[in-house]
Scaffold this motif. Sequence first.
Motif, PDB file in Angstrom:
ATOM      1  N   PRO A 191       3.551   3.944  -7.578  1.00 42.03           N
ATOM      2  CA  PRO A 191       3.507   3.278  -6.274  1.00 42.03           C
ATOM      3  C   PRO A 191       2.111   2.790  -5.912  1.00 42.03           C
ATOM      4  O   PRO A 191       1.109   3.324  -6.386  1.00 42.03           O
ATOM      5  CB  PRO A 191       3.989   4.352  -5.300  1.00 42.03           C
ATOM      6  CG  PRO A 191       3.856   5.640  -6.021  1.00 42.03           C
ATOM      7  CD  PRO A 191       3.965   5.354  -7.475  1.00 42.03           C
ATOM      8  N   TYR A 247     -11.886  10.895  -2.452  1.00 39.77           N
ATOM      9  CA  TYR A 247     -12.770  10.029  -1.667  1.00 39.77           C
ATOM     10  C   TYR A 247     -12.987  10.646  -0.292  1.00 39.77           C
ATOM     11  O   TYR A 247     -12.261  11.545   0.124  1.00 39.77           O
ATOM     12  CB  TYR A 247     -12.122   8.653  -1.463  1.00 39.77           C
ATOM     13  CG  TYR A 247     -12.082   7.766  -2.672  1.00 39.77           C
ATOM     14  CD1 TYR A 247     -13.249   7.200  -3.161  1.00 39.77           C
ATOM     15  CD2 TYR A 247     -10.882   7.454  -3.294  1.00 39.77           C
ATOM     16  CE1 TYR A 247     -13.218   6.346  -4.259  1.00 39.77           C
ATOM     17  CE2 TYR A 247     -10.837   6.601  -4.385  1.00 39.77           C
ATOM     18  CZ  TYR A 247     -12.005   6.052  -4.868  1.00 39.77           C
ATOM     19  OH  TYR A 247     -11.980   5.219  -5.940  1.00 39.77           O
ATOM     20  N   LYS A 295      -3.870   4.362  -9.649  1.00 31.50           N
ATOM     21  CA  LYS A 295      -3.847   3.752 -10.977  1.00 31.50           C
ATOM     22  C   LYS A 295      -5.182   3.068 -11.277  1.00 31.50           C
ATOM     23  O   LYS A 295      -5.805   3.289 -12.325  1.00 31.50           O
ATOM     24  CB  LYS A 295      -2.717   2.712 -11.062  1.00 31.50           C
ATOM     25  CG  LYS A 295      -1.333   3.271 -10.792  1.00 31.50           C
ATOM     26  CD  LYS A 295      -0.255   2.220 -10.897  1.00 31.50           C
ATOM     27  CE  LYS A 295      -0.356   1.144  -9.842  1.00 31.50           C
ATOM     28  NZ  LYS A 295      -0.147   1.617  -8.461  1.00 31.50           N
ATOM     29  N   LEU A 312      -9.455   0.294   0.267  1.00 29.63           N
ATOM     30  CA  LEU A 312      -8.019   0.177  -0.003  1.00 29.63           C
ATOM     31  C   LEU A 312      -7.751  -0.180  -1.462  1.00 29.63           C
ATOM     32  O   LEU A 312      -8.577  -0.790  -2.129  1.00 29.63           O
ATOM     33  CB  LEU A 312      -7.419  -0.925   0.882  1.00 29.63           C
ATOM     34  CG  LEU A 312      -7.567  -0.754   2.386  1.00 29.63           C
ATOM     35  CD1 LEU A 312      -6.938  -1.941   3.093  1.00 29.63           C
ATOM     36  CD2 LEU A 312      -6.932   0.553   2.862  1.00 29.63           C
ATOM     37  N   SER A 313      -6.572   0.142  -1.920  1.00 30.02           N
ATOM     38  CA  SER A 313      -6.146  -0.337  -3.225  1.00 30.02           C
ATOM     39  C   SER A 313      -5.650  -1.767  -3.063  1.00 30.02           C
ATOM     40  O   SER A 313      -5.454  -2.249  -1.945  1.00 30.02           O
ATOM     41  CB  SER A 313      -5.033   0.549  -3.774  1.00 30.02           C
ATOM     42  OG  SER A 313      -3.812   0.214  -3.155  1.00 30.02           O
ATOM     43  N   ALA A 336     -17.733   1.370   2.847  1.00 30.32           N
ATOM     44  CA  ALA A 336     -16.801   0.804   1.890  1.00 30.32           C
ATOM     45  C   ALA A 336     -17.296   0.869   0.452  1.00 30.32           C
ATOM     46  O   ALA A 336     -16.642   0.383  -0.443  1.00 30.32           O
ATOM     47  CB  ALA A 336     -16.493  -0.636   2.271  1.00 30.32           C
ATOM     48  N   CYS A 351      -1.533   4.823  -5.500  1.00 28.27           N
ATOM     49  CA  CYS A 351      -1.400   6.169  -6.052  1.00 28.27           C
ATOM     50  C   CYS A 351      -2.576   6.552  -6.934  1.00 28.27           C
ATOM     51  O   CYS A 351      -2.674   7.673  -7.404  1.00 28.27           O
ATOM     52  CB  CYS A 351      -0.091   6.293  -6.838  1.00 28.27           C
ATOM     53  SG  CYS A 351      -0.137   5.449  -8.430  1.00 28.27           S
ATOM     54  N   ARG A 360       0.367   9.020  -4.042  1.00 28.75           N
ATOM     55  CA  ARG A 360      -0.999   9.524  -3.935  1.00 28.75           C
ATOM     56  C   ARG A 360      -0.989  10.978  -3.480  1.00 28.75           C
ATOM     57  O   ARG A 360      -0.235  11.298  -2.553  1.00 28.75           O
ATOM     58  CB  ARG A 360      -1.768   8.693  -2.908  1.00 28.75           C
ATOM     59  CG  ARG A 360      -3.177   9.169  -2.636  1.00 28.75           C
ATOM     60  CD  ARG A 360      -3.894   8.210  -1.738  1.00 28.75           C
ATOM     61  NE  ARG A 360      -3.134   7.938  -0.528  1.00 28.75           N
ATOM     62  CZ  ARG A 360      -3.134   8.742   0.531  1.00 28.75           C
ATOM     63  NH1 ARG A 360      -3.862   9.840   0.532  1.00 28.75           N
ATOM     64  NH2 ARG A 360      -2.428   8.449   1.598  1.00 28.75           N
TER      65      ARG A 360
HETATM   66  N1  LIG Z   1     -13.801   2.860  -2.452  1.00 28.05           N
HETATM   67  C1  LIG Z   1     -12.860   3.633  -1.922  1.00 28.05           C
HETATM   68  N2  LIG Z   1     -13.170   4.418  -0.877  1.00 28.05           N
HETATM   69  C2  LIG Z   1     -12.248   5.218  -0.342  1.00 28.05           C
HETATM   70  N3  LIG Z   1     -10.982   5.291  -0.745  1.00 28.05           N
HETATM   71  C3  LIG Z   1     -10.619   4.511  -1.768  1.00 28.05           C
HETATM   72  C4  LIG Z   1     -11.514   3.650  -2.414  1.00 28.05           C
HETATM   73  N4  LIG Z   1     -10.877   3.009  -3.416  1.00 28.05           N
HETATM   74  C5  LIG Z   1      -9.607   3.457  -3.387  1.00 28.05           C
HETATM   75  N5  LIG Z   1      -9.444   4.365  -2.414  1.00 28.05           N
HETATM   76  C6  LIG Z   1      -8.203   5.075  -2.093  1.00 28.05           C
HETATM   77  O1  LIG Z   1      -7.743   5.673  -3.261  1.00 28.05           O
HETATM   78  C7  LIG Z   1      -6.347   5.568  -3.380  1.00 28.05           C
HETATM   79  C8  LIG Z   1      -5.997   5.028  -4.745  1.00 28.05           C
HETATM   80  O2  LIG Z   1      -6.484   3.715  -4.904  1.00 28.05           O
HETATM   81  P1  LIG Z   1      -6.206   2.870  -6.203  1.00 28.05           P
HETATM   82  O3  LIG Z   1      -6.895   1.548  -6.028  1.00 28.05           O
HETATM   83  O4  LIG Z   1      -6.552   3.665  -7.400  1.00 28.05           O
HETATM   84  O5  LIG Z   1      -4.637   2.646  -6.115  1.00 28.05           O
HETATM   85  P2  LIG Z   1      -3.703   1.862  -7.098  1.00 28.05           P
HETATM   86  O6  LIG Z   1      -2.790   2.863  -7.681  1.00 28.05           O
HETATM   87  O7  LIG Z   1      -4.464   1.022  -8.013  1.00 28.05           O
HETATM   88  O8  LIG Z   1      -2.881   0.969  -6.069  1.00 28.05           O
HETATM   89  P3  LIG Z   1      -2.396  -0.558  -6.196  1.00 28.05           P
HETATM   90  O9  LIG Z   1      -1.195  -0.554  -7.041  1.00 28.05           O
HETATM   91  O10 LIG Z   1      -2.088  -0.912  -4.780  1.00 28.05           O
HETATM   92  O11 LIG Z   1      -3.528  -1.326  -6.736  1.00 28.05           O
HETATM   93  C9  LIG Z   1      -5.899   4.684  -2.252  1.00 28.05           C
HETATM   94  O12 LIG Z   1      -5.259   5.474  -1.303  1.00 28.05           O
HETATM   95  C10 LIG Z   1      -7.148   4.111  -1.633  1.00 28.05           C
HETATM   96  O13 LIG Z   1      -7.052   4.109  -0.237  1.00 28.05           O
END
Ligand SMILES: Nc1ncnc2c1ncn2[C@@H]1O[C@H](COP(=O)(O)OP(=O)(O)OP(=O)(O)O)[C@@H](O)[C@H]1O
Lengths: 250, 250, 354, 274, 274
Positions: A41, A12, A46, B135-136, E271, A44, A211
């Motif tokens: 975590p 990203y 997912k 953010l995730s 976003a 990361c 991550r």
């Molecule tokens: N639309 C976006 N724009 C920029 N960065 C993003 C975007 N979506 C996710 N990220 C970034 O990508 C990384 C992974 O996000 P992701 O949602 O896949 O995490 P996750 O493993 O599902 O976490 P969680 O268990 O908290 O849901 C995060 O660091 C997040 O900041």
Amino acid sequence: MGLSVRNVTLVYNAPGGGVLPALGPVTFQIESGSFVSLVGPSGCGKSTLIRILAGLQEPTRGEAFLGDIPISGPSSRVGLMFQDSNLMPWRTVQDNIALPLELGGISKQERYAAVENLLPTLGLSDFGLAYPGELSGGMAQRVAIGRVLIQKPEVLLLDEPFGALDALTREQISVDLLEVWAQYRQTVLMVTHDINEAVLLSDRVLVMSQRPGQIIADIPVTLERPRCLEDIYSDVFGKTAQQVRAAIGR
Amino acid sequence: MGLSVRNVTLVYNAPGGGVLPALGPVTFQIESGSFVSLVGPSGCGKSTLIRILAGLQEPTRGEAFLGDIPISGPSSRVGLMFQDSNLMPWRTVQDNIALPLELGGISKQERYAAVENLLPTLGLSDFGLAYPGELSGGMAQRVAIGRVLIQKPEVLLLDEPFGALDALTREQISVDLLEVWAQYRQTVLMVTHDINEAVLLSDRVLVMSQRPGQIIADIPVTLERPRCLEDIYSDVFGKTAQQVRAAIGR
Amino acid sequence: SAQTPTDLTLFMTFIPNIQFAPVYVAIEKGHFSDAGVNLTIQHGDEPDGLNLIAAGELQFGVIGGEQVILARANERPVVYVYEWFQKFPVGVVAPSQNNIVTAADLKGRKVGIPGLFGASYTGIVALLAANGMTESDIQLDAIGFNAPEVVCLGGVEASVVYINNEPLQIQNRANAGQCGDTTAVNVISISDAADMVSNGLITNEATIAENPELVRNVVAAFDGGVQDSINNPASAYLFSALYVENLLTDEAFETALKTESAAQDEFLATNPDREAIAASRVALLERLSEQFDAETLVQFRVLLNTIDLWDADRLGYSELASWEVTAETLTTMGFLQTQTDLEAAFTNDFLPAE
Amino acid sequence: MQQSTLSTILNPIERDAGAQKLWVRRFIPALVMLMLLLFWQIVTMLEIYPAFIIPPPIDVAEKFYAVLLDGRLWLHTQATLSAVLSGLGVGVTLGLVLGYLIAKHPLLEDSLAPVIISLQSTPIVAYAPLLVIWFGSGPTSKVITSALIVFFPTLMNTVVGIRNVPRPLHDLMRALRASRWQTFTKLEVPAAMPVLIGGLKISATLAVIGAVVGEFISANAGLGFLITLARSQYDTALVIVAVITLAIIARILYWLVTLLERHVLAWQSRARTI
Amino acid sequence: MQQSTLSTILNPIERDAGAQKLWVRRFIPALVMLMLLLFWQIVTMLEIYPAFIIPPPIDVAEKFYAVLLDGRLWLHTQATLSAVLSGLGVGVTLGLVLGYLIAKHPLLEDSLAPVIISLQSTPIVAYAPLLVIWFGSGPTSKVITSALIVFFPTLMNTVVGIRNVPRPLHDLMRALRASRWQTFTKLEVPAAMPVLIGGLKISATLAVIGAVVGEFISANAGLGFLITLARSQYDTALVIVAVITLAIIARILYWLVTLLERHVLAWQSRARTI
Ligand SMILES: Nc1ncnc2c1ncn2[C@@H]1O[C@H](COP(=O)(O)OP(=O)(O)OP(=O)(O)O)[C@@H](O)[C@H]1O
Ligand SMILES: Nc1ncnc2c1ncn2[C@@H]1O[C@H](COP(=O)(O)OP(=O)(O)OP(=O)(O)O)[C@@H](O)[C@H]1O
Ligand SMILES: [Mg+2]
Ligand SMILES: [Mg+2]
């Protein structure tokens, strides 16, 4: 209908400028009909991985496959449950659950019959006519579960499906899910934060690193099927859970 | 600053017409400086109770007190964490966390210093400038935790604060929370679905029945303080957890 | 009068226009200041202006005669004190190939009109009545103020227009080959068929009662402006250009007008009679037409056409007969339901002595 | 549950308050109108302005009755109303369609903005010759002026509404392989509904003035024409009768949109807490 | 990050596509204008209508140059522009304030709707005598017509925007004991911003036509006045020059709102996922 990813990476734009590697590279394969859990975590990647497999997002590099076919967009054979319940606030519970059928052109009558069948399992019997704004957090999540179950897809992608549920409801619904799965043998990839749940339900548990998430462990669960809640107290379970915990802790 | 409710009941309009008793009657008391967890089935009225205590909603019958004073609206001494992360999408992470200070008229410099201190604890060091959309799920929840911790309130109302977090992050943050608590001795009421977490953190665990939620068990946790993660393997812990599980299962 | 000049606002319809030349001339040549009046002009919609005068918010204005009748019938105490346009300026224009030469030729034809109200409507009804016809004998079509465009594209066979302006515009377009098959136009003047009151200076009864001297002075100044414009159109045009945009885009034209204006002043010093002055205008136009193209001259020609509508043996004088014809027409149209005292609607009392 | 669309109160205890509110909500507008009328009456009684500038209510009422009886009011109202409705139909349809396309393709906004803005910001009289040539003096040109004024607010609010449909719900529809049409009817329209209704409220009101402006330029019927006519006949009471009729038309249209709003946005008030 | 407000693309690979898009977005509008010009030229060359109805572009350009040189265009533009800006200021301010109050107190909507709708749907000419009496023939009445037309879309979109602020965020602000003013500035304004900006885009465009309409009724300067003048002299080229100038004013105002939009809604594009 198996799933596989090959060298998938996703980057990203970073908040302050520059780039933010969010995922990968990851490579793995999920055989048709197996139940795989994904733990790792927060942040990361997912959810990102799930979105890629659902065809909602293109990986920056690498490729994802549904069976042998490269994923280029959402497929009708895949059911996706988002991390948020993602309901339409202007639709009642029953209309939210029935949405996939409605889009598939199923008649109103059939739709409502199917929903009617599902509501007790979801513990929402009295709430078919409620609007999402009138639900508790866990109830909203159950509606979202209903919406994916009603599709009867060959592949299920579940992003923390039971996160907002209390322990009891959670156990009950996951057992229900297991039953459905035993019957239809869908391919399931489920993100969860609950190690016990991961071990109890899955054939394999994939553990992701910080991550940018990479697969740092691929732990098979050798517990016999069909499984029941009591298996938690078995030796195999305890060891496997320990293994997963250790992998995560690394 | 203790909390107490007396015969509190809440009734909503039911989806199909008629009324929906959502909560109560409940009566309980939380002494100043104690850490109490609230567990119960999905939809039993936990969030509703929290909203009543936060002064966001008036009970249909009964009364709630903050200290000796009847609650008639939000108080500055109370910090509330919603079940959803409830972030402002147009504010960066740091501005979302700093919101309570901003509303309190704290200078920009002080605000940012406070946020800067908090970000590493939340595991969001690199994400101060990110927007919630980037953010995730778990990261968003951590921002919400940050927003309530930065207030340093005397009373903390936490509605499933760690629901979207993975086991490790969850443990780490709850230990951090315990440390903060040991230092400032706030009164804490926390809704959670994780029994281990409830037992590990609390002085008492309140168990609620199915909707309309009533207190069906009030289980004291006699584990010594300060506690650490290893206490999970202690006898007292196991027994108390067992007690809670039994109460829920009723 | 040696006192400080009275501030006065004169209401005029529409916007600054070459047809208001007499007012500009009267201001610029000092007729108003001589009369002890410091004049400002306010433009606006005719009914609004009349209402303001009737309500005493304003004291003087240039308003159509038929408006005065209607307004008085509706309790507006206004009085017409100077008949500026001696001829009703409305007429019917038609491309010559449509063979509309007399009012009778209009029968069954599609005739454009700005709208079913105001002077043009009154005019066409009077014309038809004078020829034993009624509105139903022709097809009236509301086209707004777009007559040249609609006539040239054949949207209507004829149109009710102001005879000092639109026929000229259409003729110019025809000469430029931009008006379809039209090469020439016929004009039927309503004033030939019916003598109706047109635009003049009005005031309200209160002013007449309280300050007749002021009325006399204003009428005198106005009269001076009309007379000077008739006598020396080149000069009037130059003065108007101070008030109206777009009149002098060609410097050579301005120089020519200045020369002509000076020459005309010399000619006027010889005390020529009305006919001689009229002839001098015709000669002037001929001279200018040799030097300048139609586009440059168009507004000047509008002025000359309009002067023909003002010119009379006794400027400003109003006949009761013309009021009666006008009132009759309004009654025919259904605009006027009650009998009104027409003699109270106007007065010649304030006209300068002959 | 009949009052659920009006009352946003969920606690039964507070339902009475809701019922009372309903009563107040019916009563207050009438009260406001009454006070305006009273104010009008007082102004005329004080004779601040002559009666021909502000005629007393009773004169206007008499005139109203008269033109109602002789059928003229209805005739002109009909003419205007049909132009308003057609204008509204055409303008809103065009606004919705183009707004939707623009929302989906930002490039289209860039390309069309200059044209649309020009159309909106330049006076129709400037095109009067062409309009008269093309459409004659019939009702078409009023429909056009009405449609034109309605078009832009509809378009803009459509763009805003459609662009602000929550992204996660779009993802949901994509994941469910919804067709374009399904995404449109089942997601975008309902999600954008509050903003669309807002646009419709603007449109319903502006459509009336649009038609009237058309009637000013060239017309031989309609309330705008009646105003011009009454003005030229110095019949101030008739002017006011026409103006009031226009206001009533607009009020009714607005009210219809409000009914629609209550219907399609019922879920909003249902889902609200205190 | 300079292009972050424009490019909604987050994958670096697709950044190039973003840059290309940017280029296209700058280029397309110019292309559209060029094509319109070409179309106009062709229409006049085909002599479908005589030149005095649709004059060729070159005539208009010459006229433009002439009135630009002799300063008249600037004079009239100034007059209109100041009315537009004042009208916009007054109308938008009133619309925002009243819209906010109405959004907060539904009873106010019921009470004021009839009055506001009447004001919006009835032609200003009907009130012209009063306006002249009260404000004379100065620029005030154009400011009023401009403000009046701007007022309603602003009001309506304010109501919609404020009413649709997410309830949970309101709860958050309440829980944090935010003052009314804080809730307004830190929650309601930013949350309603997309809809408010949409309203502002409508307003910016309509303000121009509002001022022109005022100039039609009574004025002695301004582009509306210039159009009347040119029409009375049958100077079609000058009419078109004035019309084009109006369109340019509106375009610039719209563009300013777009700049504001990019600034305050930057977070939206940041976003977004692909
Ligand atoms: N639309 C976006 N724009 C920029 N960065 C993003 C975007 N979506 C996710 N990220 C970034 O990508 C990384 C992974 O996000 P992701 O949602 O896949 O995490 P996750 O493993 O599902 O976490 P969680 O268990 O908290 O849901 C995060 O660091 C997040 O900041
Ligand atoms: N705004 C509302 N309108 C009507 N009913 C509501 C509303 N909010 C909650 N309810 C009902 O009240 C009951 C309790 O809701 P609450 O959110 O307090 O549950 P909860 O214990 O927090 O559940 P969860 O663990 O799933 O979050 C539910 O049955 C829900 O349907
Ligand atoms: Mg996630
Ligand atoms: Mg809850």
